[in-house]
Design an enzyme around this catalytic site. Structure first.
Site, PDB file in Angstrom:
ATOM      1  N   CYS A   5      -6.035  -3.472   1.680  1.00 53.72           N
ATOM      2  CA  CYS A   5      -5.754  -3.592   3.111  1.00 53.72           C
ATOM      3  C   CYS A   5      -7.006  -3.721   3.973  1.00 53.72           C
ATOM      4  O   CYS A   5      -7.554  -4.795   4.128  1.00 53.72           O
ATOM      5  CB  CYS A   5      -4.903  -2.420   3.584  1.00 53.72           C
ATOM      6  SG  CYS A   5      -4.119  -2.706   5.202  1.00 53.72           S
ATOM      7  N   LYS A  19      -9.258   3.531  -2.685  1.00 52.90           N
ATOM      8  CA  LYS A  19      -9.645   2.726  -1.521  1.00 52.90           C
ATOM      9  C   LYS A  19     -11.048   3.124  -1.062  1.00 52.90           C
ATOM     10  O   LYS A  19     -11.382   4.317  -1.005  1.00 52.90           O
ATOM     11  CB  LYS A  19      -8.634   2.932  -0.396  1.00 52.90           C
ATOM     12  CG  LYS A  19      -8.751   1.939   0.755  1.00 52.90           C
ATOM     13  CD  LYS A  19      -7.568   2.092   1.709  1.00 52.90           C
ATOM     14  CE  LYS A  19      -7.601   1.051   2.826  1.00 52.90           C
ATOM     15  NZ  LYS A  19      -6.417   1.167   3.715  1.00 52.90           N
ATOM     16  N   ASP A  24      14.150  -5.754  32.448  1.00 50.80           N
ATOM     17  CA  ASP A  24      13.741  -4.901  31.340  1.00 50.80           C
ATOM     18  C   ASP A  24      14.939  -4.433  30.520  1.00 50.80           C
ATOM     19  O   ASP A  24      14.958  -4.565  29.285  1.00 50.80           O
ATOM     20  CB  ASP A  24      12.954  -3.692  31.867  1.00 50.80           C
ATOM     21  CG  ASP A  24      11.592  -4.090  32.414  1.00 50.80           C
ATOM     22  OD1 ASP A  24      11.036  -5.080  31.926  1.00 50.80           O
ATOM     23  OD2 ASP A  24      11.098  -3.415  33.334  1.00 50.80           O
ATOM     24  N   GLU A  35       0.829  -1.207   0.000  1.00 54.51           N
ATOM     25  CA  GLU A  35       0.000   0.000   0.000  1.00 54.51           C
ATOM     26  C   GLU A  35       0.865   1.260   0.000  1.00 54.51           C
ATOM     27  O   GLU A  35       1.849   1.348   0.733  1.00 54.51           O
ATOM     28  CB  GLU A  35      -0.914  -0.028   1.226  1.00 54.51           C
ATOM     29  CG  GLU A  35      -1.966   1.057   1.264  1.00 54.51           C
ATOM     30  CD  GLU A  35      -2.966   0.870   2.405  1.00 54.51           C
ATOM     31  OE1 GLU A  35      -3.983   1.565   2.410  1.00 54.51           O
ATOM     32  OE2 GLU A  35      -2.702   0.014   3.277  1.00 54.51           O
ATOM     33  N   LEU A  94      22.231  -0.152  31.675  1.00 61.49           N
ATOM     34  CA  LEU A  94      21.984  -1.556  32.004  1.00 61.49           C
ATOM     35  C   LEU A  94      21.927  -1.707  33.519  1.00 61.49           C
ATOM     36  O   LEU A  94      22.937  -1.614  34.210  1.00 61.49           O
ATOM     37  CB  LEU A  94      23.103  -2.422  31.415  1.00 61.49           C
ATOM     38  CG  LEU A  94      22.851  -3.915  31.256  1.00 61.49           C
ATOM     39  CD1 LEU A  94      21.625  -4.181  30.409  1.00 61.49           C
ATOM     40  CD2 LEU A  94      24.068  -4.578  30.624  1.00 61.49           C
ATOM     41  N   SER A  95      20.710  -1.927  34.042  1.00 62.67           N
ATOM     42  CA  SER A  95      20.495  -1.872  35.489  1.00 62.67           C
ATOM     43  C   SER A  95      20.729  -3.195  36.200  1.00 62.67           C
ATOM     44  O   SER A  95      20.840  -3.227  37.419  1.00 62.67           O
ATOM     45  CB  SER A  95      19.062  -1.417  35.768  1.00 62.67           C
ATOM     46  OG  SER A  95      18.135  -2.428  35.374  1.00 62.67           O
ATOM     47  N   GLY A 101      18.363  -5.442  35.843  1.00 62.70           N
ATOM     48  CA  GLY A 101      16.996  -5.949  35.894  1.00 62.70           C
ATOM     49  C   GLY A 101      16.578  -6.534  34.567  1.00 62.70           C
ATOM     50  O   GLY A 101      17.281  -6.420  33.550  1.00 62.70           O
TER      51      GLY A 101
END
Length: 725
Positions: free
Chosen positions: A175, A114, A369, A45, A364-365, A367
């Site tokens: 679409c 469309k 995440d 598209e 960079l902790s 943890g």
């Protein structure tokens, strides 16, 4: 019988307003399609300007440059001897439409606008385009002079029509029209259309491909027919990643499927099919009766045959077989864990190579995440090495530029950790409240993936800010008394406690940008790094982050992914990437480490939030996907959670969630642009359009919840009672 036709569809990595690059990729896809024997080629598209132009679609320049590109395609040798279905915006009678332009041998055959717009979630097509409101109607469209000079045409058909060739009939479906209840392919198929093209700009969400494929298969299961699905692929300049997966279906079965995640800018999928299979499938009495009664479509006659005209065996270059020997392919689905490993990684690569930056930086902790963010970057490096090893010239060229090498360099990325060391930088920003466990996990993870890692303590910076505040106000803020022992820095109010935590979080953001700007210089290079955020979708929904802290970054690959899915991804990566260190991230208690650790208190994310991550995922889906306010969420959860929680407990959880969400909604306006991967994302900037100033008391709604919960039976207590004879 043997009425063979080779068809091509494709996934293109188009970039908004990159008219030159988009033209080159379109021409390359046409060349590949012809080399594989195709007589019809379909693209994604709005492929000429790129799907993600957004408000640029309202600019006359975008329409003008699209015509200029189309003129180049019409005049090209590549577009000769093949029917091409190409996407671009067109202004017809001063109205802007999202169109497909069908061309053949230097002529425009039909412009098909469309009819049904995508206008929810991430999509705002009605902001830019008007739907064609005249079904089965065509008008004359007067071509701009730049096209007239190429084609010799003054006007062409514009509207809802189908194209009849000498041997078949094909029609366009755009679409969203596939996703609507009354899809155009139904009436087109009843009117004898045998081939349907669908050009899409469909983005990736976790677990979404199943829905898309089910709809494509269903489109021709009852109807019969051939369905060609083309899709945008890559990052088009915003939060979405379009995940390609071009495919071809015949009579409800997938016979060809492209990749869903790829670093290739052009991917063409072809299949050689027998049109007689469609006719045989449609030889059903009930279908014939319905077909006999439909009103006809306008048919644009095209004096060309899509088939060679005789049974001639397998066309040279065909990759899927032919005739009655076309076999159903087993559809490839990625697990959600694989999707997380691949989708955000491809998005990050597109963003990096197109931004002109020289790599990524992440705080960079230790943890899960920031760990997930780092592992996704490593996954990106793996994909780059795979593509470079396979000889992808574009990937090799981009890698050399990102690494600061001259164009004539012979460097080819052949090891993910080596390439990661060149372009990925991490830093553990510790304080006196950081544990040795988190520091150690961060350092070991960085070492394993090859990142350039810095380990520092920022206590002097934090102390400087606290000292400054004390000097100005003559007051010394303290942490709250949460299990602190004698002589410990505690006893402060809630406001003091929050301020002292936020100092650390916001200073990390300042340091992150300083390191991102200067680390390439420190290492003897040039340029700068993009800072990656690592706040997950659940924390954003709850508002469990500090505004303008280290979650504020340039882009965030996990901002649309739930904590639950991130844990599953890390478990997957532990085995897939052979990283035993990841197990320690899974078993660690999530903590911000912003408060003093005492004998009786260790800060915990879920305790601080007052709810679990699993609960947050449920709240998020009900709020966004199922469109629940406080009361309807309560009534749904009474049924779902009533076996283990009392109505009052459920009421308290729902009220607490909405109170906290309302109080923190303003934070959503500052969310780092995140990879969109989850249908309940709270991203205020595109996806979740809600106020950011609420009356968080919800007095009317909460009173109704309290009134109902007071009279509902407590099923949890009933289930707890032992059964008696």
């Amino acid at each position: 019988m043997g009425h063979l036709i080779t068809l091509a569809t494709c996934s293109l990595n188009q970039w908004a307003l990159d008219f030159q690059g988009n033209l080159e990729r379109i021409l390359q896809s046409i060349t590949v399609a012809k080399s594989q024997g195709a007589s019809l080629r379909v693209g994604p598209e709005l492929e000429i300007p790129g799907y993600g132009c957004l408000d640029h679609f309202l600019e006359g320049d975008t329409v003008l440059h699209s015509w200029e590109v189309l003129a180049k395609i019409l005049a090209s040798d590549e577009a000769r001897d093949i029917v091409c279905d190409i996407g671009m915006p067109v202004m017809h009678k001063n109205v802007i439409y999202n169109c497909r332009v069908i061309i053949f041998d230097g002529k425009v055959v039909l412009i098909r606008p469309k009819m049904w717009m995508a206008n929810s979630g991430n999509y705002r097509e009605l902001r830019y385009f008007i739907p064609w409101m005249k079904p089965k109607t065509v008008e004359d469209h007067y071509l701009p002079r730049i096209i007239q000079s190429v084609t010799g045409q003054v006007k062409v058909p514009f509207g809802d029509a189908v194209i009849s060739t000498l041997d078949t009939c094909f029609g366009v479906e755009l679409c969203e029209e596939l996703f609507t209840p009354a899809s155009p392919h139904i009436l087109m198929g009843l009117d004898g259309v045998e081939i349907f093209t669908n050009s899409s700009g469909s983005h990736h969400e976790l677990r979404k491909l199943h829905t898309r494929i089910d709809l494509i298969k269903e489109a021709t299961t009852k109807l019969g027919g051939i369905y060609l699905y083309a899709n945008q692929q890559g990052c088009d300049g915003d939060r979405l990643y379009y995940d390609g997966c071009a495919m071809i279906a015949v009579n409800g079965e997938i016979v060809a499927q492209g990749s869903q995640f790829s670093l290739n800018d052009v991917e063409v999928v072809t299949a050689t099919v027998d049109i007689e299979d469609v006719r045989a499938a449609r030889a059903v009495s009930s279908r014939g009766m319905q077909a006999a009664g439909v009103s006809p479509y306008p048919r644009i006659e095209l004096n060309v045959s899509l088939s060679p005209g005789k049974f001639s065996g397998v066309p040279e270059g065909s990759i899927e077989g032919f005739g009655h020997w076309v076999r159903t392919k087993e559809v490839r689905y990625h697990s959600p864990e694989e999707e997380i490993a691949l989708g955000p990684a491809c998005w990050l690569w597109d963003y990096l190579r197109r931004s002109g930056a020289n790599g990524y930086f992440v705080p960079l902790s230790g943890g899960i995440d920031s760990c997930a963010t780092a592992v996704i970057v490593f996954s990106m490096c793996r994909l780059v090495v795979e593509a470079a090893t396979a000889g992808n010239k574009q990937v090799i060229s981009d890698a050399r530029r990102i690494c600061g090498m001259a164009p004539d360099s012979t460097y080819i990325p052949n090891d993910p950790t080596e390439f990661c060391n060149r372009i990925f930088h991490t830093c553990f920003m510790g304080t006196e409240y950081s544990s040795s466990d988190t520091r150690g996990r961060a350092k070991e993870l960085a070492h394993i993936i090859g990142a350039y890692h810095i380990d520092l303590n920022m206590d002097t910076v934090v102390t400087a800010v606290r000292t400054l505040f004390a000097a100005v106000t003559n007051r010394v803020p303290r942490f709250a008394n949460r299990g602190a022992g004698p002589g410990e820095d505690a006893g402060g109010t809630w406001a003091e406690n929050q301020a002292l935590q936020n100092i650390q979080a916001r200073l990390r953001m300042v340091l992150a940008y300083m390191f991102a700007q200067l680390l390439p210089w420190v290492r003897g290079g040039q340029g700068g790094l993009l800072v990656l955020g690592s706040a997950n979708v659940d924390e954003s929904l709850r508002g469990y982050f500090t505004k303008y802290d280290c979650s504020s970054a340039d882009v965030n690959p996990i901002g649309g992914i739930s904590k639950t899915d991130l844990k599953k991804f890390i478990a997957y990566a532990e085995t897939k990437f052979k990283m035993p260190i990841l197990h320690s991230f899974l078993t660690a208690v999530p903590t911000a480490e912003l408060e003093p650790i005492t004998k009786s208190y260790v800060q915990s994310d879920e305790v601080d939030m007052g709810m679990t991550y699993d609960e947050l995922s449920v709240f998020g889906r009900l709020r966004k996907v199922e469109k629940c306010g406080p009361y309807s969420m309560f009534t749904k959860l009474v049924h779902e959670w009533g076996e283990f929680l009392s109505p009052k407990q459920i009421a308290d959880k729902v009220k607490f969630f909405f109170t906290q969400h309302a109080r923190n909604r303003h934070k959503m306006t500052t969310l780092t642009p995140s990879y969109h991967a989850e249908s309940y994302s709270p991203d205020d900037n595109r996806f979740d359009l809600r106020p950011f100033l609420y009356n968080s008391l919800f007095s009317w709604q909460f009173k109704k919840i309290d009134d109902v919960s007071a009279v509902l039976p407590d099923r949890s207590e009933t289930l707890k009672k032992p059964k008696t004879d």
